[in-house]
Motif scaffolding. Structure first.
Motif, PDB file in Angstrom:
ATOM      1  N   ASP A 126      -1.301   1.319   2.065  1.00 26.49           N
ATOM      2  CA  ASP A 126      -2.616   1.516   1.451  1.00 26.49           C
ATOM      3  C   ASP A 126      -2.484   1.717  -0.056  1.00 26.49           C
ATOM      4  OD1 ASP A 126      -4.182   1.617   3.978  1.00 26.49           O
ATOM      5  OD2 ASP A 126      -2.925   3.369   4.318  1.00 26.49           O
ATOM      6  N   MET A 127      -1.421   2.395  -0.463  1.00 32.50           N
ATOM      7  CA  MET A 127      -1.200   2.622  -1.894  1.00 32.50           C
ATOM      8  C   MET A 127      -1.017   1.296  -2.628  1.00 32.50           C
ATOM      9  SD  MET A 127       1.704   4.846  -3.888  1.00 32.50           S
ATOM     10  CE  MET A 127       1.168   6.401  -3.199  1.00 32.50           C
ATOM     11  N   ALA A 128      -0.300   0.367  -2.023  1.00 28.84           N
ATOM     12  CA  ALA A 128      -0.099  -0.944  -2.652  1.00 28.84           C
ATOM     13  C   ALA A 128      -1.434  -1.675  -2.802  1.00 28.84           C
ATOM     14  CB  ALA A 128       0.884  -1.772  -1.829  1.00 28.84           C
ATOM     15  N   ILE A 129      -2.255  -1.622  -1.776  1.00 27.33           N
ATOM     16  CA  ILE A 129      -3.573  -2.258  -1.842  1.00 27.33           C
ATOM     17  C   ILE A 129      -4.422  -1.590  -2.922  1.00 27.33           C
ATOM     18  CG2 ILE A 129      -5.728  -2.676  -0.579  1.00 27.33           C
ATOM     19  CD1 ILE A 129      -3.976  -2.745   2.009  1.00 27.33           C
ATOM     20  N   PHE A 130      -4.365  -0.244  -2.962  1.00 28.55           N
ATOM     21  CA  PHE A 130      -5.143   0.496  -3.945  1.00 28.55           C
ATOM     22  C   PHE A 130      -4.706   0.153  -5.370  1.00 28.55           C
ATOM     23  CE2 PHE A 130      -6.088   4.069  -6.683  1.00 28.55           C
ATOM     24  CZ  PHE A 130      -7.445   4.236  -6.447  1.00 28.55           C
ATOM     25  N   LYS A 131      -3.399   0.135  -5.600  1.00 26.22           N
ATOM     26  CA  LYS A 131      -2.889  -0.178  -6.955  1.00 26.22           C
ATOM     27  C   LYS A 131      -3.322  -1.570  -7.394  1.00 26.22           C
ATOM     28  CE  LYS A 131       1.077   2.854  -7.376  1.00 26.22           C
ATOM     29  NZ  LYS A 131       2.526   2.948  -7.587  1.00 26.22           N
ATOM     30  N   ALA A 132      -3.306  -2.534  -6.475  1.00 24.37           N
ATOM     31  CA  ALA A 132      -3.732  -3.900  -6.809  1.00 24.37           C
ATOM     32  C   ALA A 132      -5.222  -3.957  -7.142  1.00 24.37           C
ATOM     33  CB  ALA A 132      -3.409  -4.844  -5.656  1.00 24.37           C
ATOM     34  N   ALA A 133      -5.989  -3.022  -6.594  1.00 23.86           N
ATOM     35  CA  ALA A 133      -7.442  -2.999  -6.824  1.00 23.86           C
ATOM     36  C   ALA A 133      -7.840  -2.210  -8.065  1.00 23.86           C
ATOM     37  CB  ALA A 133      -8.150  -2.410  -5.603  1.00 23.86           C
ATOM     38  N   MET A 134      -6.911  -1.485  -8.656  1.00 23.73           N
ATOM     39  CA  MET A 134      -7.226  -0.653  -9.826  1.00 23.73           C
ATOM     40  C   MET A 134      -7.847  -1.509 -10.930  1.00 23.73           C
ATOM     41  SD  MET A 134      -7.258   2.398 -11.003  1.00 23.73           S
ATOM     42  CE  MET A 134      -6.103   3.492 -10.236  1.00 23.73           C
ATOM     43  N   GLY A 135      -8.969  -1.043 -11.465  1.00 21.89           N
ATOM     44  CA  GLY A 135      -9.670  -1.733 -12.536  1.00 21.89           C
ATOM     45  C   GLY A 135     -10.614  -2.825 -12.064  1.00 21.89           C
ATOM     46  N   THR A 136     -10.691  -3.027 -10.755  1.00 23.60           N
ATOM     47  CA  THR A 136     -11.580  -4.066 -10.211  1.00 23.60           C
ATOM     48  C   THR A 136     -12.826  -3.416  -9.607  1.00 23.60           C
ATOM     49  OG1 THR A 136     -10.722  -4.074  -7.943  1.00 23.60           O
ATOM     50  CG2 THR A 136      -9.514  -5.394  -9.580  1.00 23.60           C
ATOM     51  N   SER A 137     -13.682  -4.244  -9.044  1.00 24.57           N
ATOM     52  CA  SER A 137     -14.872  -3.739  -8.352  1.00 24.57           C
ATOM     53  C   SER A 137     -14.683  -3.802  -6.837  1.00 24.57           C
ATOM     54  CB  SER A 137     -16.108  -4.538  -8.775  1.00 24.57           C
ATOM     55  OG  SER A 137     -15.926  -5.901  -8.449  1.00 24.57           O
TER      56      SER A 137
END
Length: 166
Positions: free
Chosen positions: A120-131
């Motif tokens: 989940d952390m990997a998914i979250f980091k990839a989403a940082m700064g997005t909507s």
């Protein structure tokens, strides 16, 4: 029940509709809205639609149902615990973008494994700064440091608690 009636139901009580006679391989589909129509002093108001589909046609009826129940609201967000998709943290909008029954505010389980971990952390980091709606835990439209703080507080835990999931 007949269309237009407002029956009272206790939690887990069955609401019944009269539908035409069904034959082999015909089905009845009962759906409830994702949102409560209203909150009353003695319970919650729902519009529930019952549909019977058959080769010969379709019968449908919408009924307004008052579900009597607990008015305990542990997080103070105006939604009683049995109906609250995030009962430990206030989320009056009941935002649940992935539709899993856990409100975003208490659901950092982005891969739906029932546990918040490094995947989940990997998914979250990839989403940082997005909507990305699922990673936007606070619902402000962007995944940012505020969401990261929420994610960190939920790391290593199961999503929830939710009155909609057991």
């Amino acid at each position: 029940m007949r269309a237009g009636q407002t029956p009272n139901c206790d939690p887990w009580e069955l609401a019944r509709w009269t539908v035409p006679t069904l034959h082999a391989n015909e089905t009845v589909v009962l759906t409830a809205p994702s949102r409560i129509v209203g909150v009353l002093p003695n319970g919650h108001l729902f519009d529930v639609r019952a549909t019977a589909k058959a080769d010969t046609g379709e019968f449908s009826s919408t009924n307004r149902v008052i579900l009597l129940g607990s008015r305990v609201d542990s997080d103070g967000d105006g939604i009683a615990n049995p109906f609250d998709n995030c009962s430990a943290v206030p989320n009056p909008d009941q935002r649940d973008t992935d539709g899993d029954g856990y409100g975003n505010r208490c659901d950092a389980d982005l891969d739906d494994s029932q546990f918040v971990n490094f995947a989940d952390m990997a998914i979250f980091k990839a989403a940082m700064g997005t909507s990305n709606a699922n990673a936007d835990l606070d619902g402000n439209g962007i995944v940012n440091a505020a969401d990261q703080a929420i994610f960190t507080s939920l790391f290593g835990k199961a999503p929830g608690p939710s009155g909609l999931r057991n």
